[in-house]
Design an enzyme around this catalytic site. Structure first.
Site, short mmCIF file in Angstrom:
data_model
loop_
_atom_site.label_atom_id
_atom_site.label_comp_id
_atom_site.label_asym_id
_atom_site.label_seq_id
_atom_site.Cartn_x
_atom_site.Cartn_y
_atom_site.Cartn_z
N LYS A 183 111.44 -28.71 -118.62
CA LYS A 183 112.55 -27.99 -117.84
C LYS A 183 113.84 -28.58 -118.74
O LYS A 183 115.02 -28.34 -118.22
CB LYS A 183 112.83 -28.63 -116.50
CG LYS A 183 111.34 -27.99 -115.85
CD LYS A 183 111.50 -28.10 -114.26
CE LYS A 183 110.14 -27.74 -113.67
NZ LYS A 183 110.39 -27.30 -112.17
N PHE B 201 113.75 -33.78 -109.85
CA PHE B 201 112.88 -34.73 -109.07
C PHE B 201 111.68 -34.37 -109.39
O PHE B 201 111.17 -32.97 -109.60
CB PHE B 201 113.14 -34.50 -107.65
CG PHE B 201 114.05 -35.72 -106.99
CD1 PHE B 201 115.49 -35.45 -107.42
CD2 PHE B 201 113.61 -36.78 -106.28
CE1 PHE B 201 116.43 -36.51 -106.81
CE2 PHE B 201 114.48 -37.56 -105.81
CZ PHE B 201 115.89 -37.38 -106.10
N LYS C 109 107.55 -32.56 -116.94
CA LYS C 109 108.57 -31.62 -116.56
C LYS C 109 109.98 -31.98 -117.00
O LYS C 109 110.51 -30.98 -117.33
CB LYS C 109 108.75 -32.05 -114.98
CG LYS C 109 107.48 -31.47 -114.17
CD LYS C 109 107.77 -31.53 -112.59
CE LYS C 109 106.36 -30.84 -111.85
NZ LYS C 109 106.11 -31.47 -110.46
N ASP D 266 107.17 -22.67 -104.81
CA ASP D 266 106.86 -22.03 -105.97
C ASP D 266 106.39 -20.48 -105.89
O ASP D 266 106.46 -19.75 -107.00
CB ASP D 266 105.74 -22.70 -106.78
CG ASP D 266 106.24 -24.11 -107.39
OD1 ASP D 266 107.28 -23.92 -107.95
OD2 ASP D 266 105.41 -25.04 -107.20
N LYS E 202 107.09 -7.98 -86.54
CA LYS E 202 106.18 -8.98 -86.50
C LYS E 202 104.63 -8.76 -86.72
O LYS E 202 104.43 -7.68 -86.09
CB LYS E 202 106.32 -9.64 -85.00
CG LYS E 202 105.56 -11.02 -84.91
CD LYS E 202 105.72 -11.46 -83.58
CE LYS E 202 104.49 -12.34 -83.04
NZ LYS E 202 104.58 -12.78 -81.56
N ASN F 285 107.74 -26.53 -96.51
CA ASN F 285 107.03 -27.80 -96.74
C ASN F 285 107.75 -28.95 -96.04
O ASN F 285 108.47 -28.66 -95.13
CB ASN F 285 107.24 -27.96 -98.41
CG ASN F 285 108.64 -28.07 -98.92
OD1 ASN F 285 109.48 -28.79 -98.41
ND2 ASN F 285 108.98 -27.29 -99.75
O1 PMT Z 1 113.82 -34.21 -98.28
P1 PMT Z 1 113.26 -35.54 -98.16
O2 PMT Z 1 112.18 -35.63 -96.92
O3 PMT Z 1 114.08 -36.74 -98.06
O4 PMT Z 1 112.02 -35.83 -99.33
C1 PMT Z 1 112.62 -36.26 -100.56
C2 PMT Z 1 111.69 -35.33 -101.57
C3 PMT Z 1 110.34 -35.72 -101.78
C4 PMT Z 1 111.79 -33.76 -101.29
C5 PMT Z 1 112.57 -35.34 -103.08
O5 PMT Z 1 112.58 -36.63 -103.14
C6 PMT Z 1 111.63 -34.72 -104.08
O6 PMT Z 1 110.65 -35.10 -104.88
N1 PMT Z 1 112.19 -33.48 -104.27
C7 PMT Z 1 111.37 -32.62 -105.35
C8 PMT Z 1 110.35 -31.93 -104.86
C9 PMT Z 1 109.44 -31.04 -105.65
O7 PMT Z 1 109.54 -30.00 -105.34
O8 PMT Z 1 109.01 -31.15 -106.74
P2 PMT Z 1 108.36 -30.37 -107.63
O9 PMT Z 1 107.64 -31.21 -108.61
O10 PMT Z 1 107.67 -29.15 -107.23
O11 PMT Z 1 109.62 -29.65 -108.83
C10 PMT Z 1 110.26 -30.35 -109.77
C11 PMT Z 1 111.54 -29.99 -109.93
O12 PMT Z 1 112.06 -28.56 -109.91
C12 PMT Z 1 112.37 -30.39 -108.60
O13 PMT Z 1 113.87 -30.65 -109.13
C13 PMT Z 1 112.37 -28.98 -107.79
O14 PMT Z 1 113.81 -29.05 -107.18
C14 PMT Z 1 112.36 -28.14 -109.00
N2 PMT Z 1 112.20 -26.85 -108.88
C15 PMT Z 1 110.74 -26.52 -108.31
C16 PMT Z 1 110.20 -25.37 -108.12
C17 PMT Z 1 111.24 -24.05 -108.30
N3 PMT Z 1 110.84 -22.95 -108.04
N4 PMT Z 1 112.44 -24.58 -108.63
C18 PMT Z 1 113.07 -25.48 -108.55
O15 PMT Z 1 114.29 -25.74 -109.09
#
Ligand code: PMT
Length: 397
Positions: free
Chosen positions: A339, A321, A335, A277, A287, A209
């Protein structure tokens, strides 16, 4: 960031002296009051007027020139300094400081200051590697002087090797770290995740991503500035972590899971990473060849690392986040509950200047107790500072 701070910048005689103008400018932009001292030889390379114009202060060049104010100028400058930076620093000036020689304005002021001193050497590679220079640098480090080591590359003299003044940005970043250091988080371990994950399709392709890691790196730096032991689990390779931060480089969400669980003893965990995810269910060892027609790659679910942390947490303060494009606050709140978080940072990635890759962000900090702090557009460093302020407030409450 540096409002109210005085930086005394010593410029010595090397070809890199011109780069000290950019260093001055960067300090001024951060709000610092910059007082420049130039050695006689530095003035052979750049004129004092350059530094006077950029710093908006008189430049000190001569021990015995009539003072601009009536005080003992080297003592006044030494006392005014919150930080003393010498950039570029020649082998000669380091030798003098180490030997206790104070025979000009710069060396007398360095000897008289109680402020931390940051030295950024620049010289020919053979001079840099000489036994005498290495001995002086080791001795100065032992005495508590801070260093930004020179970079490697083509030097002005035509040689190739170590000796090039490090980038002004890196020198100023290190200075900021020293200037803003506090002990609010001393004795605490902070675990931060940053950047994207990469999920292999085959040895040459992967799913990922747009995360650049900037947000997570800013949080790690801010925690380190406040005295924490910081472990940064990083999906990026091209960002420099703050001095003292332990970086664990990972590729996939599974790697991240292992690294996070190995550091589960942290007091604060901030998951700023954008974790995939899903991953290809059966990545190929070789390959994959082009075939006629379309192709479908079956995906399987990755572990939700933050969810698992929420299930097993004991003492940890857990921060997530939420990168959202719609119903930002509502989705983030859900969330936080699902979580089992103490705090979530709602990140509207569609807002101008927010989200992936940019140097700025627009977020709302949501606490478990329902309090919301909506922040205006600001740098990711400032966002990191707000997040750490909120965490510390909660932990002290
Ligand atoms: O890296 P930059 O370019 O500076 O950009 C910052 C950012 C946009 C990446 C950051 O600020 C941000 O928002 N990070 C979380 C992105 C995200 O994947 O959000 P989510 O809504 O999918 O996940 C929610 C939370 O669960 C996040 O804290 C994520 O780290 C965590 N997660 C998600 C999926 C997974 N399989 N395991 C996790 O731990």
């Amino acid at each position: 960031m540096l409002k109210g701070k005085t930086v005394v910048l010593g410029v010595t005689g090397g070809i890199a002296a011109y780069k000290a103008a950019e260093i001055t400018s960067r300090f001024v932009k951060l709000g610092a009051d910059v007082k420049v001292i130039m050695t006689e030889h530095a003035q052979e390379f750049v004129g004092p007027l350059t530094f006077q114009a950029i710093s908006n202060n008189p430049v000190v060049t001569d021990m015995f020139a009539p003072p601009t104010r009536w005080d003992v100028e080297h003592i006044a400058l030494a006392k005014a300094a919150n930080l003393f930076v010498i950039a570029p620093a020649t082998a000669s000036v380091m030798g003098k400081i180490n030997a206790g020689i104070a025979d000009d304005m710069l060396t007398t002021t360095v000897m008289a200051t109680k402020a931390p001193v940051l030295i950024a050497p620049a010289m020919n590679v053979n001079m840099y590697e000489s036994a005498v220079n290495q001995r002086n640098m080791v001795a100065l480090k032992e005495l508590g002087y801070h260093f930004v080591e020179p970079g490697e590359g083509f030097l002005a003299c035509g040689d190739l090797g170590k000796g090039r003044l490090e980038d002004p940005e890196k020198i100023v970043n290190r200075a900021v770290e020293i200037l803003l250091a506090t002990d609010e988080l001393k004795g605490k371990k902070v675990l931060v995740t940053a950047g994207p994950t990469r999920e292999a399709i085959d040895p040459v392709r992967y799913l990922t991503n747009h995360s650049s890691g900037k947000m997570g790196y800013a949080i790690a730096r801010e925690a380190r500035l406040r005295g924490a032991d910081v472990v940064l689990v990083s999906g990026v390779r091209d960002l420099a972590a703050a001095e003292g931060v332990k970086v664990i480089e990972i590729d996939s969400a599974n790697d991240m899971y292992e690294a996070v669980m190995a550091n589960i003893d942290a007091d604060i965990i901030v998951k700023a990473a954008a974790v995939a995810d899903y991953r290809p269910a059966a990545p190929s060892d070789i390959k994959i060849k082009k075939m006629p027609g379309d192709m479908t790659i079956p995906l399987t679910r990755n572990k939700d690392i933050l969810f698992e942390l929420g299930m097993i947490k004991t003492h940890q303060y857990l921060v997530g986040f939420a990168a959202e494009t719609n119903d930002v606050i509502e989705n983030a709140k859900q969330k936080m509950v699902k979580k089992n978080l103490d705090l979530i940072v709602a990140n509207d990635v569609t807002a101008e200047g927010a989200g992936f890759k940019s140097n700025t962000n627009v977020v709302t900090i949501l606490r478990k107790n329902g309090e919301e702090k909506a922040l205006a557009l600001m740098s990711k460093e400032e966002v990191a500072s707000e997040i750490l302020d909120t965490i510390i407030e909660d932990m002290n409450a």
